[in-house]
Design an enzyme around this catalytic site. Structure first.
Site, PDB file in Angstrom:
ATOM      1  N   CYS A 140       6.795  51.739  45.554  1.00 53.49           N
ATOM      2  CA  CYS A 140       6.857  52.966  44.749  1.00 53.49           C
ATOM      3  C   CYS A 140       5.851  53.991  45.251  1.00 53.49           C
ATOM      4  CB  CYS A 140       6.572  52.628  43.296  1.00 53.49           C
ATOM      5  SG  CYS A 140       5.185  51.497  43.129  1.00 53.49           S
ATOM      6  N   HIS A 220       1.886  56.067  38.444  1.00 56.83           N
ATOM      7  CA  HIS A 220       0.833  56.233  39.454  1.00 56.83           C
ATOM      8  C   HIS A 220       0.568  57.736  39.587  1.00 56.83           C
ATOM      9  CE1 HIS A 220       1.290  52.098  40.738  1.00 56.83           C
ATOM     10  NE2 HIS A 220       2.460  52.283  41.286  1.00 56.83           N
TER      11      HIS A 220
HETATM   12  N1  LIG Z   1       7.055  46.789  39.181  1.00 58.81           N
HETATM   13  C1  LIG Z   1       6.821  47.816  39.960  1.00 58.81           C
HETATM   14  O1  LIG Z   1       6.211  48.805  39.529  1.00 58.81           O
HETATM   15  C2  LIG Z   1       7.267  47.814  41.368  1.00 58.81           C
HETATM   16  C3  LIG Z   1       7.582  46.638  42.021  1.00 58.81           C
HETATM   17  N2  LIG Z   1       7.972  46.686  43.331  1.00 58.81           N
HETATM   18  C4  LIG Z   1       8.313  45.471  44.065  1.00 58.81           C
HETATM   19  O2  LIG Z   1       9.569  44.962  43.596  1.00 58.81           O
HETATM   20  C5  LIG Z   1       9.588  43.540  43.714  1.00 58.81           C
HETATM   21  C6  LIG Z   1       9.909  42.956  42.347  1.00 58.81           C
HETATM   22  O3  LIG Z   1       8.890  43.337  41.487  1.00 58.81           O
HETATM   23  P1  LIG Z   1       9.150  43.400  39.908  1.00 58.81           P
HETATM   24  O4  LIG Z   1      10.554  43.802  39.619  1.00 58.81           O
HETATM   25  O5  LIG Z   1       8.056  44.203  39.331  1.00 58.81           O
HETATM   26  O6  LIG Z   1       8.972  41.855  39.506  1.00 58.81           O
HETATM   27  P2  LIG Z   1       9.306  41.186  38.101  1.00 58.81           P
HETATM   28  O7  LIG Z   1       8.307  40.122  37.913  1.00 58.81           O
HETATM   29  O8  LIG Z   1       9.504  42.211  37.060  1.00 58.81           O
HETATM   30  O9  LIG Z   1      10.759  40.497  38.344  1.00 58.81           O
HETATM   31  C7  LIG Z   1      10.869  39.442  39.238  1.00 58.81           C
HETATM   32  C8  LIG Z   1      12.226  38.800  39.055  1.00 58.81           C
HETATM   33  O10 LIG Z   1      12.347  37.712  39.969  1.00 58.81           O
HETATM   34  C9  LIG Z   1      12.627  36.502  39.243  1.00 58.81           C
HETATM   35  N3  LIG Z   1      11.899  35.423  39.905  1.00 58.81           N
HETATM   36  C10 LIG Z   1      10.674  34.960  39.654  1.00 58.81           C
HETATM   37  N4  LIG Z   1      10.382  33.944  40.489  1.00 58.81           N
HETATM   38  C11 LIG Z   1      11.476  33.770  41.281  1.00 58.81           C
HETATM   39  C12 LIG Z   1      11.816  32.865  42.330  1.00 58.81           C
HETATM   40  N5  LIG Z   1      10.952  31.940  42.726  1.00 58.81           N
HETATM   41  N6  LIG Z   1      13.021  32.973  42.916  1.00 58.81           N
HETATM   42  C13 LIG Z   1      13.898  33.932  42.499  1.00 58.81           C
HETATM   43  N7  LIG Z   1      13.641  34.811  41.498  1.00 58.81           N
HETATM   44  C14 LIG Z   1      12.445  34.719  40.909  1.00 58.81           C
HETATM   45  C15 LIG Z   1      12.172  36.742  37.844  1.00 58.81           C
HETATM   46  O11 LIG Z   1      12.952  35.937  36.969  1.00 58.81           O
HETATM   47  P3  LIG Z   1      12.349  35.480  35.545  1.00 58.81           P
HETATM   48  O12 LIG Z   1      11.873  36.737  34.865  1.00 58.81           O
HETATM   49  O13 LIG Z   1      13.525  34.858  34.852  1.00 58.81           O
HETATM   50  O14 LIG Z   1      11.238  34.536  35.860  1.00 58.81           O
HETATM   51  C16 LIG Z   1      12.473  38.236  37.668  1.00 58.81           C
HETATM   52  O15 LIG Z   1      13.822  38.375  37.318  1.00 58.81           O
HETATM   53  C17 LIG Z   1       8.208  43.154  44.287  1.00 58.81           C
HETATM   54  O16 LIG Z   1       8.301  43.099  45.690  1.00 58.81           O
HETATM   55  C18 LIG Z   1       7.338  44.350  43.895  1.00 58.81           C
HETATM   56  O17 LIG Z   1       6.229  44.504  44.751  1.00 58.81           O
HETATM   57  C19 LIG Z   1       8.119  47.882  44.007  1.00 58.81           C
HETATM   58  C20 LIG Z   1       7.845  49.068  43.368  1.00 58.81           C
HETATM   59  C21 LIG Z   1       7.362  49.106  42.027  1.00 58.81           C
HETATM   60  O1  LIG Z   2       1.344  49.445  43.199  1.00 58.98           O
HETATM   61  C1  LIG Z   2       2.316  49.074  43.789  1.00 58.98           C
HETATM   62  O2  LIG Z   2       2.441  48.876  45.099  1.00 58.98           O
HETATM   63  P1  LIG Z   2       1.277  49.277  46.156  1.00 58.98           P
HETATM   64  O3  LIG Z   2       0.523  48.001  46.397  1.00 58.98           O
HETATM   65  O4  LIG Z   2       2.044  49.766  47.323  1.00 58.98           O
HETATM   66  O5  LIG Z   2       0.406  50.336  45.545  1.00 58.98           O
HETATM   67  C2  LIG Z   2       3.566  48.756  43.091  1.00 58.98           C
HETATM   68  O6  LIG Z   2       3.632  49.485  41.904  1.00 58.98           O
HETATM   69  C3  LIG Z   2       3.615  47.288  42.831  1.00 58.98           C
HETATM   70  O7  LIG Z   2       2.478  47.025  42.123  1.00 58.98           O
HETATM   71  P2  LIG Z   2       2.327  45.617  41.434  1.00 58.98           P
HETATM   72  O8  LIG Z   2       2.200  44.643  42.575  1.00 58.98           O
HETATM   73  O9  LIG Z   2       1.075  45.771  40.631  1.00 58.98           O
HETATM   74  O10 LIG Z   2       3.563  45.419  40.612  1.00 58.98           O
END
Ligand SMILES: NC(=O)C1=CN([C@@H]2O[C@H](COP(=O)(O)OP(=O)(O)OC[C@H]3O[C@@H](n4cnc5c(N)ncnc54)[C@H](OP(=O)(O)O)[C@@H]3O)[C@@H](O)[C@H]2O)C=CC1
Ligand SMILES: O=C(OP(=O)(O)O)[C@H](O)COP(=O)(O)O
Length: 337
Positions: A140, A220
């Site tokens: 992000c 952010h």
């Molecule tokens: N959140 C943010 O602000 C941002 C996140 N990202 C990136 O996006 C990606 C996902 O992050 P985010 O959506 O926040 O994560 P979340 O924790 O919100 O979601 C993760 C998902 O993956 C599932 N999960 C957990 N463990 C496993 C596993 N071992 N195998 C398969 N699925 C699994 C979880 O299922 P369950 O809930 O049922 O355990 C959940 O559905 C990361 O790479 C992160 O860095 C990028 C930009 C912004």
């Molecule tokens: O801050 C973020 O990525 P970054 O490490 O590129 O700054 C994303 O929002 C993911 O952050 P998180 O790993 O705290 O969910």
């Protein structure tokens, strides 16, 4: 119409699922969870077939009365492409499975560029992912930097960028993360990883970043200083940013003086989950002093990179060779300005 599966129906995964479902040229054939919680129930309610990534947990889903269609491997068999939105670092471990199953995959910013080998942003390097097997949508924060630095670089050239990344500590639903009452240099080392991450999609850009974590969950905030190659009037930059897709100028003088008020505006826009896909640039912050451009912007971390995953699907599957046409299709389907 291509079939898309989401491995990891969480903060990002569920948003990508809805974004894909809104497109005319793609559909969701499955999403995966590890826990039988409310998100799993919501997935079924939305009509997404639910798969489990940890087969040993099937009984938990049965006891919860949540119907599952199989394992992640079964889900892969139904799909043309996987969007991996599992927690940071797990995507890279899944790569072996995707390779063995011979399916293309899109990863998120929590994976390391070197583990996937290619990173993606719709505006800066879409062509490099055309027909590729795997790509990584940058995080992000990096997406936010791409969205505004790319048009500025195109307009007048960039000599050097310095940016201070004030990052939210956790997403609103992440109750176990912090800090609650501290400002944390994170990483404490300088420069932070954001500069090198931007270089994976804006090749050759000269940038150094410093990053902090602060006790907020909403957005952010970035403070960006740009040494410009060529002289330009600030009004030209405002005009360029104003017409740039997935960027919006906001005015503190009109009540959008904070991340909280910007998210209130996002509520008024009435998108799913009150998401703001666009990078919000404070218009009053745009200024050129001694040939250096200054500006401040805000990034809705849960949403801003989501349209990029949709564009990445078109790139990997070669549904659209022109990034501008993909961006237009994605924006239209998602109601993005
Ligand atoms: N959140 C943010 O602000 C941002 C996140 N990202 C990136 O996006 C990606 C996902 O992050 P985010 O959506 O926040 O994560 P979340 O924790 O919100 O979601 C993760 C998902 O993956 C599932 N999960 C957990 N463990 C496993 C596993 N071992 N195998 C398969 N699925 C699994 C979880 O299922 P369950 O809930 O049922 O355990 C959940 O559905 C990361 O790479 C992160 O860095 C990028 C930009 C912004
Ligand atoms: O801050 C973020 O990525 P970054 O490490 O590129 O700054 C994303 O929002 C993911 O952050 P998180 O790993 O705290 O969910």
């Amino acid at each position: 119409m291509v079939s898309v599966a989401i491995n990891g129906y969480g903060t990002i995964g569920k948003r990508v699922a809805d974004a894909v479902a809104a497109q005319k040229d793609m559909k969701i054939v499955g999403v995966s969870k590890t826990r039988p919680d409310f998100e799993a129930r919501m997935a079924l309610k939305k009509g997404y077939d639910l798969y489990i990534s940890i087969p040993e947990r099937e009984k938990l889903f049965q006891e919860a009365g949540i119907e599952i269609s199989g394992t992640v491997e079964d889900m892969i068999d139904e799909a043309d492409i996987i969007v991996d939105a599992t927690p940071e670092g797990i995507g890279a471990k899944n790569l072996k499975m995707y390779r063995e199953k011979g399916i293309k995959a899109i990863f998120q910013g929590g994976e390391k560029h070197e583990d996937i080998g290619l990173s993606f942003n719709s505006f800066t390097n879409y062509d490099d992912s055309l027909g590729a097997d795997y790509t990584r949508v940058v995080s992000c924060n990096t997406t936010g930097l791409c969205r505004t630095l790319k048009p500025i670089d195109d307009l007048c050239g960039i000599k050097k960028v310095r940016a201070v990344m004030v990052r939210r500590a956790a997403d609103p639903a992440q109750v176990k993360k912090g800090p609650i009452n501290a400002i944390v240099p994170n990483p404490p080392t300088v420069p932070s990883h954001h500069g090198p991450d931007l270089k994976t999609v804006m090749y050759g850009i000269n940038i150094n970043t410093v990053a902090l974590l602060v006790p907020t969950t909403l957005m952010h905030q970035h403070n960006i200083m740009v040494e410009l190659e060529n002289p330009v009037d600030i009004e030209e930059i405002k005009e360029e940013l104003n017409k740039t897709s997935r960027v919006m100028l906001v005015k503190a003088s009109e009540g959008l003086a904070s991340t909280a008020e910007i998210m209130e505006y996002a509520r008024e826009l009435g998108r799913p989950r009150n998401d703001l896909y666009e990078i919000a640039v404070w218009e009053e912050s745009l200024n050129i002093v001694d040939g250096e451009l200054y500006y401040m912007q805000a990034v809705h971390q849960e949403a801003d990179a989501v349209p990029e995953s949709v564009d990445a699907i078109r790139a990997l599957l070669e549904l659209e060779e022109d990034n501008k046409k993909s961006i237009e299709k994605t924006n239209k389907a998602m109601g993005i300005l």
